[in-house]
Design an enzyme around this catalytic site. Structure first.
Site, mmCIF file in Angstrom:
data_model
loop_
_atom_site.group_PDB
_atom_site.id
_atom_site.type_symbol
_atom_site.label_atom_id
_atom_site.label_comp_id
_atom_site.label_asym_id
_atom_site.label_seq_id
_atom_site.Cartn_x
_atom_site.Cartn_y
_atom_site.Cartn_z
ATOM 1 N N GLY A 10 0.825 -1.206 0.000
ATOM 2 C CA GLY A 10 0.000 0.000 0.000
ATOM 3 C C GLY A 10 0.860 1.258 0.000
ATOM 4 N N ARG A 71 1.038 -5.251 -5.029
ATOM 5 C CA ARG A 71 1.165 -6.267 -3.984
ATOM 6 C C ARG A 71 1.700 -7.582 -4.575
ATOM 7 N NH1 ARG A 71 -0.855 -4.468 0.704
ATOM 8 N NH2 ARG A 71 -2.417 -2.825 0.684
ATOM 9 N N ASP A 102 5.576 -5.270 6.007
ATOM 10 C CA ASP A 102 6.042 -6.594 6.393
ATOM 11 C C ASP A 102 6.144 -7.543 5.199
ATOM 12 O OD1 ASP A 102 6.680 -8.302 8.796
ATOM 13 O OD2 ASP A 102 5.066 -9.500 7.932
ATOM 14 N N THR A 125 4.529 1.852 6.593
ATOM 15 C CA THR A 125 3.126 1.468 6.744
ATOM 16 C C THR A 125 2.404 2.515 7.572
ATOM 17 O OG1 THR A 125 1.568 -0.128 7.701
ATOM 18 C CG2 THR A 125 3.745 -0.034 8.686
ATOM 19 N N ASP A 127 -0.067 1.785 9.223
ATOM 20 C CA ASP A 127 -0.564 1.051 10.387
ATOM 21 C C ASP A 127 0.391 1.090 11.572
ATOM 22 O OD1 ASP A 127 -2.882 0.311 9.081
ATOM 23 O OD2 ASP A 127 -2.026 -1.542 8.302
ATOM 24 N N ASP A 129 2.718 -0.891 12.434
ATOM 25 C CA ASP A 129 2.747 -2.197 13.095
ATOM 26 C C ASP A 129 3.980 -3.041 12.786
ATOM 27 O OD1 ASP A 129 2.224 -2.774 10.458
ATOM 28 O OD2 ASP A 129 0.331 -3.819 10.813
ATOM 29 N N MET A 169 -8.266 2.067 9.130
ATOM 30 C CA MET A 169 -7.444 0.901 8.840
ATOM 31 C C MET A 169 -6.779 0.357 10.103
ATOM 32 S SD MET A 169 -5.808 1.739 5.095
ATOM 33 C CE MET A 169 -6.870 1.773 3.649
ATOM 34 N N ARG A 171 -5.554 -3.876 10.469
ATOM 35 C CA ARG A 171 -5.939 -5.279 10.362
ATOM 36 C C ARG A 171 -5.704 -6.023 11.672
ATOM 37 N NH1 ARG A 171 -6.505 -9.042 6.349
ATOM 38 N NH2 ARG A 171 -6.058 -7.449 4.779
#
Length: 342
Positions: A10, A71, A102, A125, A127, A129, A169, A171
């Site tokens: 992304g 991706r 990741d 990212t 996120d 994470d 967002m 996950r």
């Protein structure tokens, strides 16, 4: 030295800052840089563009990535991995810098361990994470985008006396949900790391309404977990890395809240809006620093590493240790947020 870079997964604000920092560092040392187009797809197909300081100097404020992204997963088929190695050799590269999350960095790590391909990773990212780094670029800009959106939603929620559920967002990790929830004074925060009792949330919303607050804001991660509820996804299709496409949790939560409280409730899914826009000052600086240090690792032939933020310092950590372990939201942030959620 001839160095290639790619951006995979992304997109997010700050990718171009990394590219700019890397290109300048390699150029200053007398080297050459190229950009592989559309992530690992470019590495497979050999599609690339030349990168030099003059052409990349103005890309700092631009969102997204000038190289494109995808991706694509070479490890879906061993022949694709062999093609990546072939491209590396045909282009006579000395190093490949992979900028991604990741999954993207996981491929770079395997190429280094399985084929001794000199790779370096740069964590990206929204996120936030990824393990082994305190923060990832893109996260700060994302938070400001969410905050701006919720500030606008608050005015219409208050005008119509509604509860608005905002799906963001996340996950497996609730960094965006928790931080934006705190920044936006949300009435409830639902994250993947902690089961949420929706009945308790509904009672809180009703209590606050009785006490005079005529609207409510509920922040929900796309991967949120509710006690006794199966929040199935709207699309069971898998991407190339085997991840289920998420989305639709906010809509289901909104319907349940309205049914349980009797309060008119609407939902908004911010989706890819969170990835867009010009990077914040913080992400411009962080991305630039990571690009510079990725270039320095390449010049020092310190391969198999990922550049990471450790406190205020940029350090190199083993790629194999940086990937494969999800960095979920620290419990202390949920604990602090809970002071305003009761």
């Amino acid at each position: 030295m001839k160095v290639a870079c790619l951006t995979g997964g992304g997109d997010c604000p700050g990718l171009n800052a990394v590219i700019r920092g890397l290109v300048r560092t390699i150029h200053n040392a007398g080297g050459e840089t190229i950009g592989l187009l559309e992530g690992w797809r470019g590495a497979i197909e050999g599609n690339f563009v030349q990168l030099n300081p003059m052409e990349t100097d103005e890309i700092l404020p631009m969102g997204g990535t000038i190289l494109g992204s995808s991706r694509t997963n070479p490890y879906k088929d061993e022949s694709l991995v062999e093609q990546v190695v072939k491209t590396f050799n045909e282009l006579e590269l000395d190093c490949l810098v992979a900028i991604g999350g990741d999954d993207t960095l996981g491929v770079a790590s395997k190429l280094y361990s399985d084929h001794n391909l000199p790779t370096i990773g740069c964590p990206k990212t929204i996120d936030n994470d990824l393990s082994s780094t305190d923060f990832t670029f893109g996260f700060d800009t994302c938070l400001n985008t969410v905050m701006d959106a919720v500030d606008k939603l608050r005015t219409t929620a208050e005008s119509h006396r509604r509860v608005i559920v905002v799906e963001v967002m996340g996950r497996h990790a609730g960094w965006i949900t928790c931080f934006s929830g705190i920044a936006c004074s949300a009435d409830a925060i639902m994250v993947p790391e902690q089961e949420v009792d929706l009945n308790a949330v509904c009672e809180l919303l009703k209590k606050r309404r009785e006490n005079g607050k005529k609207y409510g804001i509920v922040m929900v991660s796309e991967g949120a977990v509710l006690k006794g509820e199966d929040l199935t996804t709207k699309d069971a299709e898998l991407d190339e890395f085997g991840h289920v496409k998420l989305g639709g949790v906010g809509s289901r939560v909104a319907k349940m809240i309205e049914k349980k409280t009797g309060i008119e409730t609407r939902d908004v899914t911010l989706g890819h809006l969170q990835r867009g826009g010009s990077p914040s000052a913080y992400d411009r600086v962080l991305g630039t620093r990571l690009g510079i240090h990725a270039g320095r690792l390449a010049l020092n032939k310190d391969f198999g590493k990922m550049v990471a933020l450790n406190g205020l310092h940029i350090v190199g950590v083993p790629l194999a240790e940086a990937v494969g372990t999800m960095r979920t939201l620290y419990p202390e942030f949920l604990d602090e947020a809970s002071e305003f959620l009761r």
